[in-house]
Design a protein around this motif. Structure first.
Motif, PDB file in Angstrom:
ATOM      1  N   ILE A 232       0.852  -1.191   0.000  1.00 28.91           N
ATOM      2  CA  ILE A 232       0.000   0.000   0.000  1.00 28.91           C
ATOM      3  C   ILE A 232       0.890   1.244   0.000  1.00 28.91           C
ATOM      4  CG2 ILE A 232      -1.685   1.341   1.322  1.00 28.91           C
ATOM      5  CD1 ILE A 232      -2.798  -1.289   2.381  1.00 28.91           C
ATOM      6  N   SER A 233       0.674   2.162  -0.909  1.00 24.50           N
ATOM      7  CA  SER A 233       1.532   3.342  -1.044  1.00 24.50           C
ATOM      8  C   SER A 233       0.713   4.620  -1.139  1.00 24.50           C
ATOM      9  CB  SER A 233       2.429   3.197  -2.281  1.00 24.50           C
ATOM     10  OG  SER A 233       1.647   3.032  -3.456  1.00 24.50           O
ATOM     11  N   VAL A 234      -0.494   4.600  -0.558  1.00 28.45           N
ATOM     12  CA  VAL A 234      -1.371   5.765  -0.552  1.00 28.45           C
ATOM     13  C   VAL A 234      -1.856   5.983   0.876  1.00 28.45           C
ATOM     14  CG1 VAL A 234      -3.504   6.773  -1.450  1.00 28.45           C
ATOM     15  CG2 VAL A 234      -2.104   5.323  -2.916  1.00 28.45           C
ATOM     16  N   LYS A 239      -3.381  10.545  -0.563  1.00 30.45           N
ATOM     17  CA  LYS A 239      -2.138  11.126  -1.056  1.00 30.45           C
ATOM     18  C   LYS A 239      -1.116  10.026  -1.333  1.00 30.45           C
ATOM     19  CE  LYS A 239      -2.573  15.589   1.287  1.00 30.45           C
ATOM     20  NZ  LYS A 239      -3.945  15.384   1.824  1.00 30.45           N
ATOM     21  N   THR A 240      -0.371  10.180  -2.436  1.00 30.13           N
ATOM     22  CA  THR A 240       0.660   9.210  -2.796  1.00 30.13           C
ATOM     23  C   THR A 240       1.867   9.359  -1.871  1.00 30.13           C
ATOM     24  OG1 THR A 240      -0.023   9.265  -5.121  1.00 30.13           O
ATOM     25  CG2 THR A 240       2.175   8.398  -4.658  1.00 30.13           C
ATOM     26  N   PRO A 249       9.794  15.316  -1.919  1.00 30.80           N
ATOM     27  CA  PRO A 249       9.860  16.734  -1.532  1.00 30.80           C
ATOM     28  C   PRO A 249      10.201  16.965  -0.054  1.00 30.80           C
ATOM     29  CG  PRO A 249       7.597  16.035  -1.607  1.00 30.80           C
ATOM     30  CD  PRO A 249       8.410  14.865  -2.092  1.00 30.80           C
ATOM     31  N   HIS A 250      10.321  15.919   0.744  1.00 31.18           N
ATOM     32  CA  HIS A 250      10.570  16.093   2.177  1.00 31.18           C
ATOM     33  C   HIS A 250      11.925  15.512   2.566  1.00 31.18           C
ATOM     34  CE1 HIS A 250       6.341  17.226   2.495  1.00 31.18           C
ATOM     35  NE2 HIS A 250       6.009  16.094   1.899  1.00 31.18           N
TER      36      HIS A 250
END
Length: 252
Positions: A232-234, A239-240, A249-250
């Motif tokens: 699971i990647s959501v 949100k992905t 981005p983090h």
């Protein structure tokens, strides 16, 4: 052991039952006392193992269990020990020799001499063509251990609700197979294995063995779900997820 009758022949009450006698000697209150099924045990320091009886008219009674110093021996006819135990006396009676040897950490076994006396022995066993009477302390149990049950090994998880410890992988498998309440065990390092009551797991640097089938951690996770290994990647809001090996981005 599995003896479940008292000295007078009465059946034992199960430790997890409150009928016909209510009591506090439960598996939950005495976790390390082996209170399995209705087997004779000694959780509270009585003179011998005992149990609550299945008869309402008799609350509890001691059980008859063989003396280990006389029972845990292997009789050999083609092997003998290398040397006699220093400063040990000779015994005319085999049971007296067994009792003396069993409580002496330096004694490995007993040999019967040509004049019929029993001698305490030490050292290693070696083959001989002569027919000699040799009694080895606990050797049969070591050479023919009980067959362990089926286990599934998983890496990087450990279990919860520890029951007891084992000093080898084989001992852990045998003990967990015997204990009805054991769900599996984990490698605790240093040659020690921790046995657990539950199959609930959590992320760890340890290896674990589950009794029977391994849980499918690709579909679910226990507790805080640190043991989850699915795809699971959501997030819950849709949100992905960012890749763990990425700093965008983090940064993290």
């Amino acid at each position: 052991g599995v003896n479940n009758k008292t000295v007078s022949g009465r059946d034992c009450q199960r430790w997890d039952s409150q009928q016909p006698h209510s009591h506090s000697r439960t598996p939950e209150n005495y976790v390390y006392s082996g209170l399995e099924k209705n087997y004779c045990r000694n959780p509270d320091g009585e003179s011998k193992v005992w149990c609550y009886t299945a008869q309402p008219s008799k609350r509890w009674e001691i059980c008859t269990v063989p003396d280990c110093s006389l029972e845990k021996w292997c009789e050999l006819t083609k092997q003998e020990y290398s040397s006699r135990l220093a400063d040990s006396q000779e015994y005319a009676d085999l049971n007296s020799a067994k009792s003396a040897c069993y409580t002496n950490n330096s004694c490995d076994g007993i040999s019967k001499s040509s004049d019929g006396m029993y001698i305490l022995m030490t050292g290693s066993l070696s083959q001989t063509n002569e027919t000699v009477e040799t009694y080895s302390k606990g050797l049969c149990k070591q050479l023919t251990p009980p067959t362990p049950g089926e286990f599934c090994k998983m890496e990087n998880v450990t279990l919860t609700s520890r029951i007891t410890w084992a000093s080898s992988l084989l001992e852990a498998m045998q003990l967990c197979t015997y204990l009805e309440s054991c769900g599996g065990f984990s490698d605790n390092g240093g040659g020690w294995y921790a046995l657990y009551r539950s199959k609930r797991s959590q992320a760890s640097d340890k290896d674990s063995w589950f009794k029977g089938q391994c849980p499918d951690l690709t579909k679910c996770g226990f507790g805080n779900q640190a043991d989850y290994r699915g795809n699971i990647s959501v997030t819950w809001s849709g949100k992905t997820c960012q890749r763990w090996d990425s700093q965008s981005p983090h940064g993290h």
